[in-house]
Design a protein around this motif. Structure first.
Motif, PDB file in Angstrom:
ATOM      1  N   ASP A   1       0.829  -1.210   0.000  1.00  0.00           N
ATOM      2  CA  ASP A   1       0.000   0.000   0.000  1.00  0.00           C
ATOM      3  C   ASP A   1       0.863   1.260   0.000  1.00  0.00           C
ATOM      4  OD1 ASP A   1      -2.223  -1.626   0.134  1.00  0.00           O
ATOM      5  OD2 ASP A   1      -2.428  -1.439   2.310  1.00  0.00           O
ATOM      6  N   PHE A   2       2.043   1.188   0.610  1.00  0.00           N
ATOM      7  CA  PHE A   2       2.923   2.347   0.714  1.00  0.00           C
ATOM      8  C   PHE A   2       4.048   2.328  -0.319  1.00  0.00           C
ATOM      9  CE2 PHE A   2       1.346   2.049   5.138  1.00  0.00           C
ATOM     10  CZ  PHE A   2       0.798   3.316   5.246  1.00  0.00           C
ATOM     11  N   GLN A   3       4.625   1.174  -0.547  1.00  0.00           N
ATOM     12  CA  GLN A   3       5.824   1.062  -1.389  1.00  0.00           C
ATOM     13  C   GLN A   3       5.677  -0.039  -2.445  1.00  0.00           C
ATOM     14  OE1 GLN A   3       8.283   3.172  -1.379  1.00  0.00           O
ATOM     15  NE2 GLN A   3       7.483   4.304   0.378  1.00  0.00           N
ATOM     16  N   PRO A   4       4.744   0.140  -3.409  1.00  0.00           N
ATOM     17  CA  PRO A   4       4.530  -0.929  -4.396  1.00  0.00           C
ATOM     18  C   PRO A   4       5.772  -1.263  -5.222  1.00  0.00           C
ATOM     19  CG  PRO A   4       3.316   1.067  -5.005  1.00  0.00           C
ATOM     20  CD  PRO A   4       3.866   1.291  -3.626  1.00  0.00           C
ATOM     21  N   GLU A   5       6.603  -0.269  -5.531  1.00  0.00           N
ATOM     22  CA  GLU A   5       7.802  -0.546  -6.329  1.00  0.00           C
ATOM     23  C   GLU A   5       8.799  -1.401  -5.545  1.00  0.00           C
ATOM     24  OE1 GLU A   5       6.840   2.742  -5.703  1.00  0.00           O
ATOM     25  OE2 GLU A   5       5.689   2.987  -7.549  1.00  0.00           O
ATOM     26  N   LEU A   6       9.012  -1.075  -4.270  1.00  0.00           N
ATOM     27  CA  LEU A   6       9.926  -1.872  -3.450  1.00  0.00           C
ATOM     28  C   LEU A   6       9.393  -3.288  -3.253  1.00  0.00           C
ATOM     29  CD1 LEU A   6      11.061   0.668  -0.692  1.00  0.00           C
ATOM     30  CD2 LEU A   6      12.394  -0.207  -2.620  1.00  0.00           C
ATOM     31  N   VAL A   7       8.089  -3.411  -3.085  1.00  0.00           N
ATOM     32  CA  VAL A   7       7.479  -4.733  -2.923  1.00  0.00           C
ATOM     33  C   VAL A   7       7.651  -5.546  -4.201  1.00  0.00           C
ATOM     34  CG1 VAL A   7       5.279  -5.945  -2.642  1.00  0.00           C
ATOM     35  CG2 VAL A   7       5.881  -4.066  -1.100  1.00  0.00           C
ATOM     36  N   GLU A   8       7.441  -4.918  -5.345  1.00  0.00           N
ATOM     37  CA  GLU A   8       7.603  -5.614  -6.626  1.00  0.00           C
ATOM     38  C   GLU A   8       9.047  -6.098  -6.795  1.00  0.00           C
ATOM     39  OE1 GLU A   8       6.482  -7.338 -10.179  1.00  0.00           O
ATOM     40  OE2 GLU A   8       5.272  -6.598  -8.521  1.00  0.00           O
ATOM     41  N   GLU A   9      10.002  -5.255  -6.446  1.00  0.00           N
ATOM     42  CA  GLU A   9      11.420  -5.625  -6.530  1.00  0.00           C
ATOM     43  C   GLU A   9      11.720  -6.798  -5.584  1.00  0.00           C
ATOM     44  OE1 GLU A   9      15.449  -3.440  -5.150  1.00  0.00           O
ATOM     45  OE2 GLU A   9      14.092  -2.216  -6.387  1.00  0.00           O
ATOM     46  N   ALA A  10      11.202  -6.741  -4.374  1.00  0.00           N
ATOM     47  CA  ALA A  10      11.419  -7.820  -3.403  1.00  0.00           C
ATOM     48  C   ALA A  10      10.754  -9.117  -3.863  1.00  0.00           C
ATOM     49  CB  ALA A  10      10.887  -7.412  -2.037  1.00  0.00           C
ATOM     50  N   ARG A  11       9.570  -8.997  -4.422  1.00  0.00           N
ATOM     51  CA  ARG A  11       8.871 -10.188  -4.923  1.00  0.00           C
ATOM     52  C   ARG A  11       9.677 -10.860  -6.020  1.00  0.00           C
ATOM     53  NH1 ARG A  11       6.179 -11.536  -8.882  1.00  0.00           N
ATOM     54  NH2 ARG A  11       5.972  -9.480  -9.816  1.00  0.00           N
ATOM     55  N   ARG A  12      10.244 -10.051  -6.925  1.00  0.00           N
ATOM     56  CA  ARG A  12      11.099 -10.616  -7.987  1.00  0.00           C
ATOM     57  C   ARG A  12      12.353 -11.264  -7.389  1.00  0.00           C
ATOM     58  NH1 ARG A  12       9.471  -6.003 -10.907  1.00  0.00           N
ATOM     59  NH2 ARG A  12      11.387  -4.913 -10.362  1.00  0.00           N
TER      60      ARG A  12
ATOM     61  N   LEU B   1      12.602 -12.669  -4.552  1.00  0.00           N
ATOM     62  CA  LEU B   1      12.168 -13.938  -3.961  1.00  0.00           C
ATOM     63  C   LEU B   1      11.702 -14.936  -5.017  1.00  0.00           C
ATOM     64  CD1 LEU B   1      10.192 -12.537  -0.892  1.00  0.00           C
ATOM     65  CD2 LEU B   1      12.431 -13.675  -0.854  1.00  0.00           C
ATOM     66  N   ASP B   2      11.579 -14.463  -6.269  1.00  0.00           N
ATOM     67  CA  ASP B   2      11.160 -15.289  -7.403  1.00  0.00           C
ATOM     68  C   ASP B   2       9.780 -15.918  -7.187  1.00  0.00           C
ATOM     69  OD1 ASP B   2      11.465 -16.363  -9.956  1.00  0.00           O
ATOM     70  OD2 ASP B   2      12.378 -18.214  -9.192  1.00  0.00           O
ATOM     71  N   VAL B   3       8.816 -15.073  -6.796  1.00  0.00           N
ATOM     72  CA  VAL B   3       7.443 -15.539  -6.625  1.00  0.00           C
ATOM     73  C   VAL B   3       6.493 -14.619  -7.395  1.00  0.00           C
ATOM     74  CG1 VAL B   3       7.843 -16.617  -4.381  1.00  0.00           C
ATOM     75  CG2 VAL B   3       7.097 -14.260  -4.484  1.00  0.00           C
ATOM     76  N   SER B   4       5.375 -15.167  -7.787  1.00  0.00           N
ATOM     77  CA  SER B   4       4.379 -14.409  -8.541  1.00  0.00           C
ATOM     78  C   SER B   4       3.492 -13.584  -7.606  1.00  0.00           C
ATOM     79  CB  SER B   4       3.496 -15.376  -9.334  1.00  0.00           C
ATOM     80  OG  SER B   4       2.712 -16.150  -8.433  1.00  0.00           O
ATOM     81  N   THR B   5       2.793 -12.623  -8.181  1.00  0.00           N
ATOM     82  CA  THR B   5       1.835 -11.852  -7.374  1.00  0.00           C
ATOM     83  C   THR B   5       0.719 -12.770  -6.884  1.00  0.00           C
ATOM     84  OG1 THR B   5       0.699 -11.128  -9.388  1.00  0.00           O
ATOM     85  CG2 THR B   5       2.293  -9.616  -8.444  1.00  0.00           C
ATOM     86  N   ALA B   6       0.366 -13.765  -7.694  1.00  0.00           N
ATOM     87  CA  ALA B   6      -0.665 -14.717  -7.268  1.00  0.00           C
ATOM     88  C   ALA B   6      -0.198 -15.487  -6.034  1.00  0.00           C
ATOM     89  CB  ALA B   6      -1.000 -15.681  -8.404  1.00  0.00           C
TER      90      ALA B   6
END
Length: 189
Positions: free
Chosen positions: A25-36, A38-43
């Motif tokens: 909710d606050f840092q979508p770009e940082l979350v997206e980078e962290a998700r990548r 961790l190599d996991v999908s948004t789902a």
């Protein structure tokens, strides 16, 4: 039943995804980078959060401390702590996404009721130098570091159970509000 698969138990990776889901909710770009990273999908992140929420709201589920132990395993560190007249147990787990932080749970020493749950600096890990507003960058510091660096500081009600706000005094006397999710700085408002 034939064809049905049982979901694997939630683990430390899933818990990191739960932390990230609230930070999006606050840092979508940082979350997206962290998700990548961790190599996991948004789902997968949404599913981990859905399953965590199901555990939290289960009518006959284990208590909060039992939930953390079942998902994160045995704590890396455990100690008794006094806060005023109250005695509690502090339990900490590593969070691989943030190696210099630990997830800490403070629980009543007798009843195991959880009082607080958030990210803290790992023992021995260097804290960032916090001198100006420019040093308060997202994901760089935790609540107690900001409170110490920019006092007098006062806690404010957060917008959700995993969110904290801290009214603080910047150099020159300017007042500001720092917003945290799971104890990690998200932004300066």
């Amino acid at each position: 039943m034939a064809g049905m698969t049982t979901a694997s138990p939630l683990g430390p990776l899933d818990f990191q995804l739960v932390l990230l889901r609230r930070m999006a909710d606050f840092q979508p770009e940082l979350v997206e980078e962290a998700r990548r990273e961790l190599d996991v999908s948004t789902a997968r992140m949404r599913e981990a959060n859905r399953r965590w929420q199901a555990l939290v709201h289960a009518p006959r589920g284990r208590g909060a401390l039992g939930r953390y132990r079942s998902v994160l395993g045995p704590p890396e560190h455990r100690e008794r702590r006094r806060i005023g007249d109250l005695e509690c147990e502090a339990l900490r787990w590593p969070v691989p996404l943030w190696p210099s932080l630990r997830f800490e749970v403070l629980a009543d020493a007798r009843s195991a009721a959880v009082w607080n749950e958030w990210l803290v600096r790992a023992p021995g890990a260097p804290a960032p130098a916090l001198r100006t507003a420019a040093d308060l960058t997202p994901w760089s510091c935790v609540v107690d570091e900001v409170a110490r660096a920019f006092g007098p500081a006062a806690p404010l009600e957060g917008s959700a159970p995993t969110r904290w706000r801290l009214a603080l005094t910047l150099p020159g006397g300017e007042r500001a509000v720092a917003e945290f999710t799971w104890g990690l700085l998200q932004r300066l408002a």
